[in-house]
Design an enzyme around this catalytic site. Structure first.
Site, mmCIF file in Angstrom:
data_model
loop_
_atom_site.group_PDB
_atom_site.id
_atom_site.type_symbol
_atom_site.label_atom_id
_atom_site.label_comp_id
_atom_site.label_asym_id
_atom_site.label_seq_id
_atom_site.Cartn_x
_atom_site.Cartn_y
_atom_site.Cartn_z
ATOM 1 N N CYS A 1 -62.667 27.041 -38.776
ATOM 2 C CA CYS A 1 -63.944 26.358 -38.626
ATOM 3 C C CYS A 1 -65.059 27.357 -38.916
ATOM 4 O O CYS A 1 -64.956 28.529 -38.557
ATOM 5 C CB CYS A 1 -64.113 25.849 -37.202
ATOM 6 S SG CYS A 1 -62.930 24.596 -36.773
ATOM 7 N N HIS B 1 -58.392 30.120 -35.254
ATOM 8 C CA HIS B 1 -59.524 29.472 -34.604
ATOM 9 C C HIS B 1 -60.757 30.330 -34.829
ATOM 10 O O HIS B 1 -60.831 31.449 -34.347
ATOM 11 C CB HIS B 1 -59.237 29.312 -33.121
ATOM 12 C CG HIS B 1 -60.420 28.883 -32.331
ATOM 13 N ND1 HIS B 1 -61.154 27.767 -32.653
ATOM 14 C CD2 HIS B 1 -61.012 29.418 -31.246
ATOM 15 C CE1 HIS B 1 -62.134 27.641 -31.796
ATOM 16 N NE2 HIS B 1 -62.080 28.635 -30.929
#
Lengths: 318, 719
Positions: free
Chosen positions: A117, A75
């Site tokens: 991301c 993440h």
């Protein structure tokens, strides 16, 4: 993680719903798992600053001739990558560690691949020469998982990782594919994000660099005249036989698995649960399991999918 | 007023510039009337705005991943469950008087699946009021009374060990079951649990042990679960009660039979444990249902307004709505749904939102009026049940051990054919399976999502950060008004003295008297303290009254009232007599009393908001206006203006409403109709409060009642 109790298929990891390819072969080594995966340990491995008691198998034994692949997923966000639930690796930390490695002659070339991301933001602070970096998404973009395996109950692979693996699956062992062909193989519409690579620190032309510089390769083993002459010749022969891109790394001395736990973000659940759906949190939500999670989290599928690609240090020329 | 005082001070000696924060404070205090009107209105308005401000729930913990795995519960498991339902509803199994047969059947079924089985026998504990047990954890040492063999319950416990797990954690599934008079619903809930249980014995992905507790609900669902939990969490090493139960022939008989018929199996006489509990689900199926849809109701409130982690509710809601197509309900105050004033309020908010949106398209905060009404009804019930401090189901027992738990009540649209039964078994079972699989994915405890929240619908919530605003606005005027009253009382008496004395003014004696005057509030503080002491005594009285045998609720209540009045008079005559002689010298004494009262109320409300927010909020709604408005009736009558008349009316109305029993009857009347109100009801209500160790009881006894008495004494003050 393959051996997590939550894994419906013990000690197996798949890259696809069809469960045809088990990525968790007999020769996969995991050196740091679960709560061992911390920013501190990660930086220690990179910079080689270990307690004296840490065994050789848990160190990155590289020198100024080494080509190192660093593959990270989890993440991420703007200039950070989450580790566990509680801490994160910032782009400054990474740049500093790489700089230390350079100073200590721990690598010749370093390829950093990041599948998170806003992955590109993680490279912003890098300054050391010889570093090539590629991320799955630009700033402001999300990376998505490829599909949900509803049998296992997690998304087993991310898009970027999936298409990287697909690229290598297409090659045969005699192909001489270059890094630029790998980089240009990423299709933004398939990834649903724009793969970004930073090459200003890397002096060689990408067209001339074979992927085998970083990914499993047929190695030229230079052996010295010694008592084990016969044995070593046999070994080198075996290397050549077994060399294949998808199983790349088993001949390599060092393998490291960097697992990163993602985590803490608040996000909406997408009720449809479509793959590659709208939001980054959603994708990380699934990715969480598939990538490095805690000690035993089943969810490390994606990670293990990358094991073949994971950090490899090769002794090319001694 | 304060400004004049400020002025006179600065006349005496030129001071350096006052700091802005002090100036702001002085400004607020000097305008305390306007500030308090604005704040109170805003506080009430903010409370009504909460349904509009509610946010959609979301799953905060990544690891849960509800619904990402396809359900594995198949028709095979459903037919297993069906078999159990049939066996249990079979009239033969009910022949035994103690219902032991049913327990044996269940245990046999569990054993056949390969689970570890044990019986847990317990004596139902009557909840008894004990003043020292408030807030104390339930302890195992309480059991020492001698029980008769006729009254004991048997919980049947089945445990599946996670095949590759470390055995440190467990998930609990509870199905209350009354073997003596079980309805079809209870049997069905056992069937659902059994079908899930039989699936879980086969799966490879368990990381936590699964405990299935069939709680014997003949002495109440809560008591059975609480007894089992007490045994689970606080093991007894030198127990007297165990041999007690063993001596009962019936129980021994049960174990002998078991041991004989299934020797060598996983049956065990001793108490079985698994790891720490990650979460618990209580599953019930309602017998009758008027609804036309399959619905599932979620009950979450535990003692003292504690709630389970919102993620648990989110997971259930998500799976039920998006995977199993069930309608999810949370409790509502149904009487509010038809109220027209609420509807018109909702319409006002809706049209306001439209106007706002037309002004600036990005403002989207409006919700439709019907949704607003439903949200308010849900919010009101959420507030009500939290404020009551009494758990709404057996899940409350888990919360006492910090285990997140909820009760799920499935109400199927009723029909008797087999297809329907299979359908409800399948969907209910898949829902439970999904929740268990989701919780199984959890790595640590539930910690990501909210613990302090109010629900306005199953998928909308108001978090602590939002609802505290309403409360803070409501109590913000209290300290200001207290300060302003204090300043006012001091300066006015000073002025009156200054007028009477010679203009040569400041002499040594005067300074001395100022010093004395500035400590005058201690007298009022003494009064307030005495009244609070009385409040504590009143709170303790029920303990002694409940010792009186054969007392009907009405007489108990009467005794309580009498004793309370008596103790108030006694205390007043013993401790407060010096006040009477001092009174003559103090004209504005009531203002000081009011000031100290308001301060104490502020402290009480502030403390209570930490313990149980909902109680504090409802208490503040009642007490803040009463405290702020209180003024001697004599003064108002003397003034004779319209304003003072209005104030007098408000004071009298509030004085009636804020009296705790009056407030109770009013609320009860609003909810159930005034027809069947009975004086004894209040006693029973209070009894239930202390039985559940509800802090609301303490709040009423030690904050609200004293405040009411003080306000009344201000109203009838002879000045």
């Amino acid at each position: 993680m393959a051996c997590n109790t939550r894994n419906k298929y013990p000690a197996q990891v798949f890259n696809n719903e069809n469960h045809r390819l088990n990525l968790y072969g007999d020769n996969v080594e995991v050196d740091y798992r679960g709560y061992e995966v911390t920013v501190e340990n990660f930086l220690r491995v990179l910079t080689g600053r270990h307690e004296t008691a840490v065994p050789r198998s848990k160190r990155l034994l590289s020198d100024e001739g080494s080509h190192i692949l660093l593959y990270m997923t989890g993440h991420g966000g703007d200039e950070f990558l989450k580790f566990q639930d509680s801490e994160e690796l910032q782009s400054h930390d990474l740049a500093d560690a790489v700089k230390q490695m350079k100073e200590k002659h721990r690598f010749k070339e370093l390829l950093i691949m990041v599948d998170t991301c806003q992955a590109a933001t993680l490279f912003n602070q890098l300054q050391s020469p010889g570093v090539l970096a590629i991320g799955s998404s630009m700033k402001g973009e999300n990376s998505y998982s490829h599909h949900l395996d509803s049998d296992v109950g997690v998304s087993v692979v991310d898009r970027f990782t999936y298409y990287t693996l697909a690229f290598f699956e297409r090659l045969n062992i005699y192909d001489n594919a270059s890094l630029s062909s790998l980089f240009s193989s990423y299709n933004p519409s398939l990834l649903m994000s724009t793969a970004y690579y930073r090459k200003d620190l890397y002096k060689r032309r990408l067209e001339e660099v074979p992927v085998t510089n970083f990914f499993g390769s047929v190695m030229e083993t230079i052996h010295t005249d010694a008592a084990y002459k016969a044995l070593s010749r046999r070994n080198s022969g075996r290397f050549e036989d077994e060399m294949s891109l998808d199983q790349s790394v088993h001949h390599i001395e060092r393998r490291m698995l960097i697992k990163v736990n993602d985590g803490y973000e608040i996000h909406d659940i997408n009720p449809e649960g479509e793959e590659g759906a709208s939001k980054c949190p959603w994708s990380t939500f699934r990715n969480k399991f598939q990538k490095a999670e805690n000690v035993d989290s089943l969810v490390n599928y994606g990670l293990v999918a990358m094991i073949p690609l994971l950090v490899i240090s090769t002794w090319l020329v001694q | 007023m304060a400004e004049t005082k400020e002025k006179s001070l600065s006349d005496e000696k030129p001071k350096p510039r006052v700091r802005p924060i002090v100036r702001l404070g002085i400004f607020l205090i000097s305008h305390s009337f306007h500030v308090s009107v604005v704040c109170c209105t805003a506080g009430v308005l903010a409370l009504f705005l909460l349904p509009v401000l509610a946010k959609n729930t979301y799953i905060s913990e990544n690891a849960l991943m509800p619904g990402s795995a396809s359900p594995m519960l198949s028709n095979q498991h459903v037919s297993d469950g069906n078999r159990l339902v049939k066996d249990l509803t079979n009239p033969n199994s009910k022949s035994s008087e103690t219902g032991i047969e049913s327990h044996k059947i269940i245990a046999q079924y569990m054993l056949d699946l390969g689970a570890e089985v044990s019986f847990h026998k317990f004596h139902p504990q009557m909840n008894q009021f004990h003043p020292l047990h408030f807030f104390s954890s339930p302890d195992s040492g309480k059991i020492q009374e001698n029980y008769s063999c006729s009254s004991y319950g048997i919980n049947t416990v089945g445990i599946i060990r996670a095949p590759r797990g470390d055995g440190k954690e467990a998930i609990v599934l509870v199905t209350p079951y009354n073997a003596l008079k079980s309805g079809f619903g209870e049997a069905l809930s056992l069937g659902i649990a059994y079908s899930v249980f039989s699936l879980l014995t086969q799966v490879t992905w368990l990381a936590k042990d699964i405990i299935w507790l069939v709680a014997d609900s003949q002495y109440g669902e809560y008591a059975a679960v609480a007894a089992w939990l007490r045994e689970y969490q606080t093991p007894k090493f030198s127990s007297l009660s165990a041999p007690n139960a063993e001596m009962c022939p019936d129980v021994n008989n049960l174990f002998e039979l078991k041991g004989h018929s299934i020797s060598g199996s996983k049956f065990s006489n001793s108490f079985r444990r698994a790891g720490t509990m990650a979460a618990a689900l209580v599953l019930k199926v309602r017998d009758q249902n008027e609804q036309f849809e399959d619905t599932i109701s979620i009950y979450a409130e535990a003692s003292n307004g504690q709630m389970p982690n919102l993620d648990l509710i989110n997971v259930v809601n998500y799976l039920a709505v998006h995977r199993q197509g069930l309608r999810v309900n949370v409790e509502k105050l149904w009487s509010l749904l038809n109220s027209s004033w609420l509807k018109s309020l909702g319409e006002i908010f809706e049209s306001l939102a439209k106007v706002a949106k037309s002004l600036y398209p990005k403002w989207k905060f409006g919700i439709p009026a019907t949704e607003y009404v439903e949200g308010t009804a849900t919010l009101a019930s959420s507030l009500y049940y939290q404020a009551l401090g009494v758990p709404t189901g057996p899940h409350g027992a888990f919360r006492d051990y910090q285990v997140d738990a909820i009760t799920l009540e499935i109400s199927p649209k009723f029909s008797l054919d087999k297809v329907w039964r299979n359908d409800i078994l399948l969907r209910g079972g898949r829902l439970i399976e999904g929740v268990i699989r989701s919780v199984n994915n959890l790595l640590e405890k539930f910690h990501q999502s909210f613990f302090l929240y109010l629900l306005t619908s199953p998928s909308k919530f108001v978090s602590v950060g939002v609802y505290m605003i309403a409360f803070a606005l409501l109590i913000a005027p209290l300290p200001m008004v207290a300060a302003s009253l204090y300043v006012d009382a001091n300066s006015s008496s000073k002025r009156s003295k200054g007028d009477s004395s010679t203009p040569s003014a400041i002499t040594d004696t005067d300074e001395h008297s100022i010093a004395i005057r500035s400590w005058r509030w201690l007298n009022s503080a003494k009064l307030v303290f005495i009244v609070h002491l009385w409040g504590a005594i009143v709170s303790l009285l029920p303990y002694f009254i409940s010792q009186i045998p054969d007392c009907s609720p009405t007489t108990s209540f009467m005794i309580w009232v009498l004793l309370s009045i008596l103790s108030l008079l006694t205390l007043n005559s013993v401790l407060a007599s010096p006040l009477a002689c001092a009174k003559a010298t103090q004209e504005k004494e009531w203002a000081l009393v009011k000031s100290v009262t308001i301060s104490s109320v502020f402290i009480g409300l502030g403390l209570m908001s930490v313990i149980n927010f909902a109680t504090a909020e409802i208490g503040a709604l009642l007490m803040v206006p009463m405290c702020l408005l209180a003024q001697p009736l004599k003064l108002d009558v003397r003034a004779g203006t319209l304003r003072s008349f209005c104030r007098m009316i408000c004071n009298l109305v509030l004085g009636h409403i804020a009296f705790p029993p009056a407030a109770f009857f009013l609320l009860k009347g609003m909810l159930d109709g005034f027809g069947n109100a009975n004086v004894g009801d209040f006693w029973m209500w209070v009894e239930s409060l202390w039985a559940w160790n509800s802090a609301t009881y303490l709040f009423i006894g030690m904050v609200q009642l004293p405040c009411w008495v003080l306000c009344i004494s201000i109203l009838f003050h002879t000045c």
